[in-house]
Scaffold this motif. Structure first.
Motif, PDB file in Angstrom:
ATOM      1  N   ARG A  72       0.996  -1.374   0.020  1.00  0.00           N
ATOM      2  CA  ARG A  72      -0.180   0.202   0.017  1.00  0.00           C
ATOM      3  C   ARG A  72       0.867   1.320  -0.041  1.00  0.00           C
ATOM      4  O   ARG A  72       0.782   2.287  -1.022  1.00  0.00           O
ATOM      5  CB  ARG A  72      -1.131  -0.134   1.099  1.00  0.00           C
ATOM      6  N   LYS A  73       1.909   1.170   0.745  1.00  0.00           N
ATOM      7  CA  LYS A  73       2.680   2.314   0.923  1.00  0.00           C
ATOM      8  C   LYS A  73       3.635   2.532  -0.380  1.00  0.00           C
ATOM      9  O   LYS A  73       3.855   3.711  -0.873  1.00  0.00           O
ATOM     10  CB  LYS A  73       3.711   2.359   2.101  1.00  0.00           C
ATOM     11  N   ALA A  74       3.950   1.279  -1.036  1.00  0.00           N
ATOM     12  CA  ALA A  74       4.583   1.488  -2.284  1.00  0.00           C
ATOM     13  C   ALA A  74       3.758   2.037  -3.543  1.00  0.00           C
ATOM     14  O   ALA A  74       4.263   2.746  -4.293  1.00  0.00           O
ATOM     15  CB  ALA A  74       5.110   0.021  -2.816  1.00  0.00           C
ATOM     16  N   VAL A  75       2.425   1.534  -3.404  1.00  0.00           N
ATOM     17  CA  VAL A  75       1.698   2.240  -4.242  1.00  0.00           C
ATOM     18  C   VAL A  75       1.694   3.846  -4.224  1.00  0.00           C
ATOM     19  O   VAL A  75       1.635   4.460  -5.124  1.00  0.00           O
ATOM     20  CB  VAL A  75       0.273   1.588  -4.238  1.00  0.00           C
ATOM     21  N   TYR A 118      10.612   1.553  -3.773  1.00  0.00           N
ATOM     22  CA  TYR A 118      10.227   1.698  -2.607  1.00  0.00           C
ATOM     23  C   TYR A 118      10.528   0.276  -1.463  1.00  0.00           C
ATOM     24  O   TYR A 118      10.656   0.228  -0.581  1.00  0.00           O
ATOM     25  CB  TYR A 118       8.752   1.887  -2.587  1.00  0.00           C
ATOM     26  N   LEU A 119      10.111  -0.746  -2.267  1.00  0.00           N
ATOM     27  CA  LEU A 119      10.095  -2.232  -1.440  1.00  0.00           C
ATOM     28  C   LEU A 119      11.618  -2.490  -1.337  1.00  0.00           C
ATOM     29  O   LEU A 119      11.850  -3.513  -0.659  1.00  0.00           O
ATOM     30  CB  LEU A 119       9.646  -3.157  -2.386  1.00  0.00           C
ATOM     31  N   LYS A 120      12.583  -2.094  -2.059  1.00  0.00           N
ATOM     32  CA  LYS A 120      14.052  -2.664  -1.783  1.00  0.00           C
ATOM     33  C   LYS A 120      15.022  -1.535  -1.333  1.00  0.00           C
ATOM     34  O   LYS A 120      15.116  -0.513  -2.215  1.00  0.00           O
ATOM     35  CB  LYS A 120      14.384  -3.231  -3.158  1.00  0.00           C
ATOM     36  N   GLY A 121      15.477  -1.683  -0.372  1.00  0.00           N
ATOM     37  CA  GLY A 121      16.621  -0.736   0.159  1.00  0.00           C
ATOM     38  C   GLY A 121      18.091  -0.969  -0.605  1.00  0.00           C
ATOM     39  O   GLY A 121      18.141  -2.068  -1.166  1.00  0.00           O
ATOM     40  N   PRO A 122      18.855  -0.320  -0.247  1.00  0.00           N
ATOM     41  CA  PRO A 122      20.400  -0.307  -0.885  1.00  0.00           C
ATOM     42  C   PRO A 122      20.983  -1.487  -0.376  1.00  0.00           C
ATOM     43  O   PRO A 122      20.615  -2.023   0.841  1.00  0.00           O
ATOM     44  CB  PRO A 122      20.950   1.029  -0.501  1.00  0.00           C
ATOM     45  N   GLU A 123      21.871  -2.037  -1.141  1.00  0.00           N
ATOM     46  CA  GLU A 123      22.696  -3.121  -0.677  1.00  0.00           C
ATOM     47  C   GLU A 123      24.140  -2.746  -0.583  1.00  0.00           C
ATOM     48  O   GLU A 123      24.895  -2.143  -1.274  1.00  0.00           O
ATOM     49  CB  GLU A 123      22.760  -4.342  -1.486  1.00  0.00           C
ATOM     50  N   ALA A 170       4.687   5.382  -5.520  1.00  0.00           N
ATOM     51  CA  ALA A 170       5.065   5.263  -7.004  1.00  0.00           C
ATOM     52  C   ALA A 170       3.947   6.506  -7.558  1.00  0.00           C
ATOM     53  O   ALA A 170       4.069   7.069  -8.514  1.00  0.00           O
ATOM     54  CB  ALA A 170       4.667   4.036  -7.424  1.00  0.00           C
ATOM     55  N   THR A 171       2.632   6.491  -6.804  1.00  0.00           N
ATOM     56  CA  THR A 171       1.516   7.550  -7.481  1.00  0.00           C
ATOM     57  C   THR A 171       2.190   8.840  -7.419  1.00  0.00           C
ATOM     58  O   THR A 171       1.987   9.717  -8.331  1.00  0.00           O
ATOM     59  CB  THR A 171       0.111   7.263  -6.786  1.00  0.00           C
ATOM     60  N   ASN A 172       2.776   9.266  -6.150  1.00  0.00           N
ATOM     61  CA  ASN A 172       3.389  10.271  -6.017  1.00  0.00           C
ATOM     62  C   ASN A 172       4.323  10.776  -6.978  1.00  0.00           C
ATOM     63  O   ASN A 172       4.589  11.968  -7.467  1.00  0.00           O
ATOM     64  CB  ASN A 172       3.739  10.605  -4.506  1.00  0.00           C
ATOM     65  N   ILE A 173       5.172   9.737  -7.425  1.00  0.00           N
ATOM     66  CA  ILE A 173       6.513  10.055  -8.279  1.00  0.00           C
ATOM     67  C   ILE A 173       5.967  10.368  -9.554  1.00  0.00           C
ATOM     68  O   ILE A 173       6.556  11.176 -10.085  1.00  0.00           O
ATOM     69  CB  ILE A 173       7.366   8.747  -8.166  1.00  0.00           C
ATOM     70  N   ILE A 174       5.013   9.636 -10.162  1.00  0.00           N
ATOM     71  CA  ILE A 174       4.575   9.781 -11.376  1.00  0.00           C
ATOM     72  C   ILE A 174       3.771  11.069 -11.561  1.00  0.00           C
ATOM     73  O   ILE A 174       3.390  11.516 -12.780  1.00  0.00           O
ATOM     74  CB  ILE A 174       3.595   8.644 -12.097  1.00  0.00           C
ATOM     75  N   GLN A 175       3.398  11.669 -10.599  1.00  0.00           N
ATOM     76  CA  GLN A 175       2.793  13.018 -10.603  1.00  0.00           C
ATOM     77  C   GLN A 175       3.707  14.189 -10.525  1.00  0.00           C
ATOM     78  O   GLN A 175       3.476  15.247 -11.019  1.00  0.00           O
ATOM     79  CB  GLN A 175       1.585  13.267  -9.435  1.00  0.00           C
ATOM     80  N   ASP A 176       4.994  13.779 -10.148  1.00  0.00           N
ATOM     81  CA  ASP A 176       5.880  14.872 -10.259  1.00  0.00           C
ATOM     82  C   ASP A 176       6.837  14.694 -11.564  1.00  0.00           C
ATOM     83  O   ASP A 176       7.590  13.618 -11.643  1.00  0.00           O
ATOM     84  CB  ASP A 176       6.820  14.851  -9.178  1.00  0.00           C
ATOM     85  N   LEU A 177       6.632  15.434 -12.493  1.00  0.00           N
ATOM     86  CA  LEU A 177       7.231  15.136 -13.856  1.00  0.00           C
ATOM     87  C   LEU A 177       8.710  15.002 -13.908  1.00  0.00           C
ATOM     88  O   LEU A 177       9.170  14.147 -14.687  1.00  0.00           O
ATOM     89  CB  LEU A 177       6.924  16.435 -14.787  1.00  0.00           C
TER      90      LEU A 177
END
Length: 188
Positions: A55-58, A92-97, A61-68
């Motif tokens: 739910r948080k990832a959605v 969003y679901l995968k952090g750095p390694e 991602a939704t906020n990302i695609i609204q910022d051009l």
């Protein structure tokens, strides 16, 4: 079980047909099955946690695609068949390694030493912070690392003399665009 080979009607078909049939693709084969029924079992704690993360990832991602501007960055990283939304969702679901065999054996506690860590992310590493603590856990120094030209390594230059470095720890924290944090502690 009946098999149909080279059927031009069902080849590549997937999805729900009416309320009865579902077509799926598995290993190049078209599978026809009854429509799945919702589970009547209550969700487990782990399932609820995963649903919350999705739910948080959605939302991210939704906020990302609204910022051009940010959407364009994610579109640039998208592979064939992916959208900016897909890349942002996965980010969003995968952090750095941080490299598994991280070692600071060359650290002698002197000012000006370079500590290097290899860090990757499925999209981009946003920042890396190094902290050095003595054997008692007291903070000796902390600061931001800089990305090297190769884009893989992050370099922190020590700023404080630490004559009692033995038994201490170097803590590396890596952050990606959504704010996921990965932490590694290395004894020195």
């Amino acid at each position: 079980m009946a098999k149909s080979k080279r059927n031009v009607v069902t080849h590549g078909l997937s999805g729900l047909i009416g309320d009865l049939l579902v077509f799926r693709q598995r290993a190049g084969k078209t599978i026809v099955a009854n429509r799945p029924k919702p589970s009547v079992k209550p969700p487990t704690t782990a399932m609820l946690k995963v649903r919350g993360m999705f739910r948080k990832a959605v939302i991210y991602a939704t906020n990302i695609i609204q910022d051009l501007t940010r959407k364009a960055e994610y579109e640039k990283a998208a592979k064939n068949g992916q959208s900016a939304f897909n890349v942002a969702f996965a980010d969003y679901l995968k952090g750095p390694e941080i490299e598994e065999d991280l070692s600071f054996a060359n650290y002698t506690g002197q000012t000006g030493q370079k500590l290097v860590a290899s860090i990757i992310d499925n999209f981009r590493v946003a920042s890396v912070n190094f902290s050095i603590r003595d054997a008692g856990g007291d903070l000796i120094e902390s600061g931001e690392a800089e990305q090297s030209e190769d884009g893989l390594d992050w370099v922190y230059t020590t700023t404080v003399d630490n004559p009692s470095f033995a038994g201490g720890v170097v803590i590396v924290k890596a952050y990606d665009q959504p704010g996921n944090e990965t932490l590694v502690q290395v004894m020195v």
